[in-house]
Design a protein around this motif. Structure first.
Motif, PDB file in Angstrom:
ATOM      1  N   GLN A 213     -20.064   0.310 -34.112  1.00  0.00           N
ATOM      2  CA  GLN A 213     -21.251  -0.240 -33.364  1.00  0.00           C
ATOM      3  C   GLN A 213     -22.039  -0.849 -33.765  1.00  0.00           C
ATOM      4  OE1 GLN A 213     -21.952   1.755 -29.361  1.00  0.00           O
ATOM      5  NE2 GLN A 213     -23.641   2.070 -30.298  1.00  0.00           N
ATOM      6  N   VAL A 214     -22.122  -2.117 -33.641  1.00  0.00           N
ATOM      7  CA  VAL A 214     -23.677  -2.736 -34.515  1.00  0.00           C
ATOM      8  C   VAL A 214     -24.679  -3.148 -33.158  1.00  0.00           C
ATOM      9  CG1 VAL A 214     -22.186  -3.257 -36.297  1.00  0.00           C
ATOM     10  CG2 VAL A 214     -22.367  -4.665 -34.001  1.00  0.00           C
ATOM     11  N   VAL A 215     -26.052  -2.543 -34.073  1.00  0.00           N
ATOM     12  CA  VAL A 215     -26.903  -2.942 -32.606  1.00  0.00           C
ATOM     13  C   VAL A 215     -27.531  -4.929 -33.821  1.00  0.00           C
ATOM     14  CG1 VAL A 215     -28.780  -2.744 -32.088  1.00  0.00           C
ATOM     15  CG2 VAL A 215     -27.815  -1.058 -32.776  1.00  0.00           C
ATOM     16  N   ASP A 216     -27.822  -5.692 -32.671  1.00  0.00           N
ATOM     17  CA  ASP A 216     -28.496  -6.720 -33.542  1.00  0.00           C
ATOM     18  C   ASP A 216     -29.917  -7.114 -33.374  1.00  0.00           C
ATOM     19  OD1 ASP A 216     -29.309  -7.780 -31.144  1.00  0.00           O
ATOM     20  OD2 ASP A 216     -27.792  -9.127 -30.686  1.00  0.00           O
TER      21      ASP A 216
ATOM     22  N   TYR B  28      -7.682   4.996 -41.779  1.00  0.00           N
ATOM     23  CA  TYR B  28      -9.157   4.639 -40.817  1.00  0.00           C
ATOM     24  C   TYR B  28      -9.099   2.799 -41.060  1.00  0.00           C
ATOM     25  CZ  TYR B  28     -12.412   5.537 -44.135  1.00  0.00           C
ATOM     26  OH  TYR B  28     -13.126   5.209 -45.597  1.00  0.00           O
ATOM     27  N   ASN B  29     -10.078   2.381 -40.238  1.00  0.00           N
ATOM     28  CA  ASN B  29     -10.148   0.958 -40.636  1.00  0.00           C
ATOM     29  C   ASN B  29     -11.660   0.659 -40.780  1.00  0.00           C
ATOM     30  OD1 ASN B  29      -8.075   0.111 -38.712  1.00  0.00           O
ATOM     31  ND2 ASN B  29      -9.188   0.856 -37.277  1.00  0.00           N
ATOM     32  N   LYS B  30     -11.368   0.701 -42.149  1.00  0.00           N
ATOM     33  CA  LYS B  30     -12.423   0.754 -43.486  1.00  0.00           C
ATOM     34  C   LYS B  30     -13.658  -0.390 -43.420  1.00  0.00           C
ATOM     35  CE  LYS B  30     -13.373   1.174 -48.082  1.00  0.00           C
ATOM     36  NZ  LYS B  30     -13.024   1.556 -49.336  1.00  0.00           N
ATOM     37  N   SER B  31     -12.427  -1.477 -43.377  1.00  0.00           N
ATOM     38  CA  SER B  31     -13.360  -3.268 -42.655  1.00  0.00           C
ATOM     39  C   SER B  31     -13.140  -3.477 -41.455  1.00  0.00           C
ATOM     40  CB  SER B  31     -12.374  -4.067 -43.506  1.00  0.00           C
ATOM     41  OG  SER B  31     -12.787  -3.675 -45.208  1.00  0.00           O
ATOM     42  N   ILE B  32     -14.106  -4.033 -40.867  1.00  0.00           N
ATOM     43  CA  ILE B  32     -14.323  -4.769 -39.401  1.00  0.00           C
ATOM     44  C   ILE B  32     -14.481  -6.272 -39.491  1.00  0.00           C
ATOM     45  CG2 ILE B  32     -16.407  -3.993 -38.898  1.00  0.00           C
ATOM     46  CD1 ILE B  32     -15.093  -3.910 -35.823  1.00  0.00           C
ATOM     47  N   VAL B  33     -13.595  -6.972 -39.304  1.00  0.00           N
ATOM     48  CA  VAL B  33     -14.307  -8.877 -39.439  1.00  0.00           C
ATOM     49  C   VAL B  33     -14.942  -8.752 -37.557  1.00  0.00           C
ATOM     50  CG1 VAL B  33     -13.710 -11.569 -39.073  1.00  0.00           C
ATOM     51  CG2 VAL B  33     -12.397  -9.626 -40.240  1.00  0.00           C
ATOM     52  N   LEU B  34     -16.463  -9.221 -37.761  1.00  0.00           N
ATOM     53  CA  LEU B  34     -17.138  -9.400 -36.784  1.00  0.00           C
ATOM     54  C   LEU B  34     -17.193 -10.541 -35.887  1.00  0.00           C
ATOM     55  CD1 LEU B  34     -20.584  -8.703 -38.526  1.00  0.00           C
ATOM     56  CD2 LEU B  34     -19.709  -6.940 -36.545  1.00  0.00           C
ATOM     57  N   PRO B  35     -16.825 -10.460 -34.543  1.00  0.00           N
ATOM     58  CA  PRO B  35     -16.696 -11.097 -33.817  1.00  0.00           C
ATOM     59  C   PRO B  35     -17.491 -12.357 -33.675  1.00  0.00           C
ATOM     60  CG  PRO B  35     -16.620  -9.026 -32.206  1.00  0.00           C
ATOM     61  CD  PRO B  35     -17.253  -9.050 -33.907  1.00  0.00           C
ATOM     62  N   ALA B  36     -16.996 -13.550 -33.499  1.00  0.00           N
ATOM     63  CA  ALA B  36     -18.293 -14.604 -33.624  1.00  0.00           C
ATOM     64  C   ALA B  36     -19.763 -14.368 -32.550  1.00  0.00           C
ATOM     65  CB  ALA B  36     -17.414 -16.125 -32.885  1.00  0.00           C
ATOM     66  N   TYR B  37     -19.636 -13.696 -31.469  1.00  0.00           N
ATOM     67  CA  TYR B  37     -20.480 -13.408 -30.817  1.00  0.00           C
ATOM     68  C   TYR B  37     -21.627 -13.080 -30.938  1.00  0.00           C
ATOM     69  CZ  TYR B  37     -17.911  -9.826 -28.557  1.00  0.00           C
ATOM     70  OH  TYR B  37     -17.136  -8.271 -28.671  1.00  0.00           O
ATOM     71  N   ILE B  38     -21.246 -11.434 -32.524  1.00  0.00           N
ATOM     72  CA  ILE B  38     -22.325 -11.246 -32.666  1.00  0.00           C
ATOM     73  C   ILE B  38     -23.195 -12.096 -33.841  1.00  0.00           C
ATOM     74  CG2 ILE B  38     -23.263  -9.663 -33.821  1.00  0.00           C
ATOM     75  CD1 ILE B  38     -20.526  -8.122 -32.921  1.00  0.00           C
ATOM     76  N   LYS B  39     -24.388 -12.070 -33.508  1.00  0.00           N
ATOM     77  CA  LYS B  39     -25.759 -13.190 -34.216  1.00  0.00           C
ATOM     78  C   LYS B  39     -25.918 -12.663 -35.577  1.00  0.00           C
ATOM     79  CE  LYS B  39     -24.323 -16.835 -31.174  1.00  0.00           C
ATOM     80  NZ  LYS B  39     -23.387 -17.312 -31.109  1.00  0.00           N
TER      81      LYS B  39
ATOM     82  N   LEU C  72     -17.511  -1.651 -30.891  1.00  0.00           N
ATOM     83  CA  LEU C  72     -16.391  -2.455 -31.716  1.00  0.00           C
ATOM     84  C   LEU C  72     -15.210  -1.586 -31.642  1.00  0.00           C
ATOM     85  CD1 LEU C  72     -18.737  -4.228 -34.324  1.00  0.00           C
ATOM     86  CD2 LEU C  72     -18.054  -5.227 -31.846  1.00  0.00           C
ATOM     87  N   ASP C  73     -14.419  -1.973 -32.349  1.00  0.00           N
ATOM     88  CA  ASP C  73     -13.092  -1.011 -32.702  1.00  0.00           C
ATOM     89  C   ASP C  73     -12.638   0.854 -33.497  1.00  0.00           C
ATOM     90  OD1 ASP C  73     -11.654  -4.169 -32.389  1.00  0.00           O
ATOM     91  OD2 ASP C  73     -11.585  -4.295 -34.140  1.00  0.00           O
ATOM     92  N   ARG C  74     -11.849   1.411 -32.434  1.00  0.00           N
ATOM     93  CA  ARG C  74     -11.798   2.269 -33.471  1.00  0.00           C
ATOM     94  C   ARG C  74     -11.999   2.244 -34.701  1.00  0.00           C
ATOM     95  NH1 ARG C  74      -7.626   6.801 -31.928  1.00  0.00           N
ATOM     96  NH2 ARG C  74      -9.242   8.574 -31.650  1.00  0.00           N
ATOM     97  N   LEU C  75     -12.281   3.535 -35.064  1.00  0.00           N
ATOM     98  CA  LEU C  75     -12.566   4.019 -36.595  1.00  0.00           C
ATOM     99  C   LEU C  75     -11.356   4.240 -37.386  1.00  0.00           C
ATOM    100  CD1 LEU C  75     -14.486   3.969 -38.604  1.00  0.00           C
ATOM    101  CD2 LEU C  75     -15.362   6.194 -38.470  1.00  0.00           C
ATOM    102  N   GLN C  76     -10.737   5.035 -36.616  1.00  0.00           N
ATOM    103  CA  GLN C  76      -9.130   6.162 -36.891  1.00  0.00           C
ATOM    104  C   GLN C  76      -7.820   4.738 -36.512  1.00  0.00           C
ATOM    105  OE1 GLN C  76     -10.021   9.510 -35.195  1.00  0.00           O
ATOM    106  NE2 GLN C  76     -10.445  10.756 -37.190  1.00  0.00           N
ATOM    107  N   ALA C  77      -7.313   5.057 -37.192  1.00  0.00           N
ATOM    108  CA  ALA C  77      -6.527   4.412 -37.104  1.00  0.00           C
ATOM    109  C   ALA C  77      -4.604   5.318 -37.223  1.00  0.00           C
ATOM    110  CB  ALA C  77      -6.083   2.780 -38.203  1.00  0.00           C
ATOM    111  N   LYS C  78      -3.985   5.006 -37.630  1.00  0.00           N
ATOM    112  CA  LYS C  78      -2.474   5.334 -37.153  1.00  0.00           C
ATOM    113  C   LYS C  78      -2.396   5.784 -38.808  1.00  0.00           C
ATOM    114  CE  LYS C  78      -0.226   3.102 -33.191  1.00  0.00           C
ATOM    115  NZ  LYS C  78       0.864   2.071 -33.483  1.00  0.00           N
ATOM    116  N   ALA C  79      -1.634   7.211 -38.052  1.00  0.00           N
ATOM    117  CA  ALA C  79      -1.376   7.557 -39.445  1.00  0.00           C
ATOM    118  C   ALA C  79      -2.024   8.905 -40.214  1.00  0.00           C
ATOM    119  CB  ALA C  79      -0.144   7.442 -40.293  1.00  0.00           C
TER     120      ALA C  79
END
Length: 139
Positions: free
Chosen positions: A81-84, A102-113, A92-99
């Protein structure tokens, strides 16, 4: 019209030069991404008290990456979760992935300034597990 003949050697030299320039440019991009990296303070909160987040911009995409010393909290549904800078919160995305990964990196959506804070949010309990801040908003 005049025909120009080019030897194989000359053609291979041109291709080698083009490849060398391409690799040099790729290396420069990686160095620029490292140079433009911004790192937060250490996380603090009820369940997350270790690790930082690094912001980089690669190929026009803003990426947040958790440090190696970050520990995934033992909670049912942790999320990024991010705060501008205006105080708008983006879940945003769930931190934990399968098996167990975890999602160590995330690409931020373009709508976040911009990003002022990064939080780990438990969607099940609806509580912030930990948060960290950048020295100044990034992007």
């Amino acid at each position: 019209m005049r025909t120009v003949r080019v030897s194989r050697f000359a053609l291979m030299a041109v291709w080698a030069l083009a490849a060398a320039v391409g690799f040099a440019t790729t290396g420069a991009s990686a160095q620029m991404a490292e140079h433009n990296a911004h790192t937060t303070k250490v996380f603090s909160g009820v369940k997350v008290n270790a690790g930082t987040v690094t912001h980089t911009k690669v190929d026009g995409r803003n990426i947040l990456t958790l440090s190696d010393d970050f520990k995934v909290p033992d909670t049912p549904d942790p999320h990024w979760q991010v705060v501008d800078s205006q105080g708008t919160v983006y879940l945003l995305d769930r931190l934990q992935a399968k098996a167990g990964k975890y999602n160590k990196s995330i690409v931020l959506p373009a709508y976040i300034k911009d990003v002022a804070k990064v939080q780990i949010w438990c969607a099940f309990a609806e509580v912030v597990l930990g948060e960290t801040t950048f020295e100044s908003p990034v992007m």
